[in-house]
Scaffold this active site. Structure first.
Site, PDB file in Angstrom:
ATOM      1  N   ASP A 272       0.814  -1.208   0.000  1.00  0.00           N
ATOM      2  CA  ASP A 272       0.000   0.000   0.000  1.00  0.00           C
ATOM      3  C   ASP A 272       0.854   1.268   0.000  1.00  0.00           C
ATOM      4  OD1 ASP A 272      -2.277   1.546   0.170  1.00  0.00           O
ATOM      5  OD2 ASP A 272      -2.663   1.131   2.279  1.00  0.00           O
ATOM      6  N   ASP A 323     -10.775   4.010  -1.403  1.00  0.00           N
ATOM      7  CA  ASP A 323     -11.442   3.140  -0.437  1.00  0.00           C
ATOM      8  C   ASP A 323     -12.963   3.202  -0.578  1.00  0.00           C
ATOM      9  OD1 ASP A 323      -8.970   2.536   0.502  1.00  0.00           O
ATOM     10  OD2 ASP A 323      -9.126   3.674   2.353  1.00  0.00           O
TER      11      ASP A 323
END
Length: 512
Positions: A272, A323
């Site tokens: 990430d 997200d």
């Protein structure tokens, strides 16, 4: 009319209307599984030469159940009581294993194609990630409870297998490999946790970043000093609050981190940072390849489309956006927008619009809540993710699965569309308005799978799939995949009334 009476009548009308909107859509469509065995999950499984195999045959039906496997390659064994296949294969090639599951109610047979070579994750990974329920506040006990729930709920019997730890586990560097060690206040024994998950017949994943500091303000894979110590400074904190790009440090500790991940036994890595670029991706991909284990490499988040052609060669999955949240706006934005990514999806390499938002969620909040999606929206969510052949990673509390949520996650015909060995991502074949249309895909057996979507507001709409949109003609049998029942034989088109924010998911096969 008295004011209080008026208020009561208005409330009654509102409640009646709300009930009318949700009553039909809340119906559980998935038929109940009978007692006889049914082998589910992937029909193909990839493993690299000499790497350990961990595969639990997903089979629903009454226990106890006994398993057999004919044509197992040399070095591979089956536990007849648990259905777990283990071992390793030295010689590359394709091995067709003939599986049988048997209990007192009957037996079921199916082939499993074991492909020993360079590609893994030949079907989209199915599992769980802690972030949408626990945020960065995750503990070993919580992961353990979720693993047990995945097994005891029966999800394991439909192919759900990965327990993935997200950001928040990281402590300081140390140990044999000078690697990131767990925060001992949250994870007292990472090795024991990995062993526990594997003993359940499941797999386990972890999280890292090439940055000095993760999004959750934890130790990253690099540092500004050769010791690899991470100290939060006022400058770092101010920068983080502004959401500016975090830095990749002067010193990388990737090699030691990979050795530690492999020693613990991790099977999946969420990597990430932003922007996601080739040098860091390839370094991690190559390192994991040489680790002695098959570790799925998933890139997060907002993978740049401009370089996905290259990035897709050195990763197994990649996020196509930011997200997700448990609301209609967030879900809707990911449904009719993924076609441009479709050419890069293929067995071993998958587009990822983010995790599932069904069941009980909550992120960092102390009190969790049922998904804010309506039942129709949850059917749309599951249908779209299965048609698009993307990773199915639950973000919910599996210890609190209700009957409706469990029915969403255990429909073997719907899941088979996601796990189809051909690995095709569904694309839009027809638009009947900005928010109304059909997505469809080819299946390995020559049939088609399609979703008739009504993403619009304003109630139910009629949605039509014309055979010409699929490049076929003549008579085809249409099957309702959620209800698992044939609807009849149709000539040249099929039409259905689709609820607001809902979907009708069908399979289409040539009539004899």
């Amino acid at each position: 009319m008295k004011f209080s009476t008026l208020i009561f009548c208005c409330l009654l009308v509102w409640l009646t209307d709300a009930h009318a909107q949700h009553n039909d859509s809340a119906v559980i469509l998935t038929p109940k599984q009978g007692p006889a065995p049914k082998i589910n999950g992937p029909k193909v499984f990839g493993v690299r030469p000499l790497h350990p195999i961990l595969f639990t045959i997903p089979a629903s039906g009454e226990r106890p159940m006994r398993f057999t496997a004919a044509n197992l390659p040399k070095g591979v064994k089956l536990d007849a009581a648990t259905g777990r296949i283990s071992g390793a294969v030295a010689k590359a090639g394709t091995y067709v294993i003939k599986l049988t599951a048997k209990n007192k109610a009957g037996e079921n047979k199916r082939d499993l194609k074991l492909v020993v070579g360079e590609e893994i994750a030949l079907t989209p990974p199915m599992g769980w990630n802690h972030y949408n329920i626990y945020g960065t506040r995750i503990t070993q006990e919580q992961v353990s409870a979720q693993a047990k729930a995945m097994a005891s709920s029966g999800l394991i019997n439909y192919g759900w297998s990965y327990l993935n730890i997200d950001d928040g586990w990281q402590g300081v560097r140390g140990g044999e490999f000078h690697a990131i060690l767990p925060d001992t206040a949250r994870f007292h024994n990472m090795q024991a946790l990995c062993d526990e998950v594997h003993a359940l017949g499941l797999k386990i994943g972890t999280y890292s970043t090439p940055w000095v500091e993760s999004y959750g303000h934890r130790t990253g894979g690099s540092a500004m000093n050769k010791e690899g110590t991470f100290v939060r400074t006022k400058e770092n904190i101010a920068r983080n609050k502004k959401l500016l790009p975090y830095a990749i440090g002067t010193y990388s500790f990737l090699e030691g981190d990979i050795k530690q991940f492999a020693q613990w036994g991790f099977d999946y890595l969420k990597y990430d940072w932003n922007p996601i670029e080739m040098p860091e991706t390839k370094a991690m991909y190559d390192g994991l390849r040489q680790s002695g284990r098959d570790v799925v490499l998933s890139l997060s988040n907002s993978t740049p489309f401009a370089t996905i052609g290259d990035l897709s060669t050195v990763s197994n999955a990649w996020r196509t956006g930011g997200d997700i949240k448990d609301n209609w706006k967030s879900l809707k934005s990911r449904i009719f927008t993924q076609d441009k990514w479709a050419p890069y999806a293929r067995p071993g390499h998958w587009n990822d619009p983010d995790m599932m938002i069904v069941g009980v969620v909550g992120w960092n909040a102390p009190e969790k809540w049922p998904s804010k999606l309506t039942p129709d929206e949850q059917y749309t969510h599951m249908t779209a993710w299965c048609l698009m052949a993307v990773p199915l990673l639950l973000g919910c509390d599996m210890t609190r699965l209700d009957d409706f949520t469990l029915s969403l996650l255990t429909n073997d015909e719907v899941l088979a569309v996601n796990q189809d060995p051909l690995g095709k991502q569904a694309v839009i074949v027809s638009r009947q308005g900005e928010d109304i249309g059909v997505m469809a895909k080819d299946m390995e057996d020559g049939s088609k799978a399609a979703g008739l979507f009504n993403l619009a507001d304003g109630g139910a709409r009629q949605v039509t799939l014309k055979w010409s949109d699929l490049g076929v003609s003549g008579k085809y049998i249409v099957r309702d995949l959620w209800r698992q029942t044939d609807l009849g034989t149709f000539d040249n088109e099929f039409s259905a009334s689709v609820n607001q924010h809902g979907v009708v998911m069908i399979g289409i096969r040539k009539a004899k």
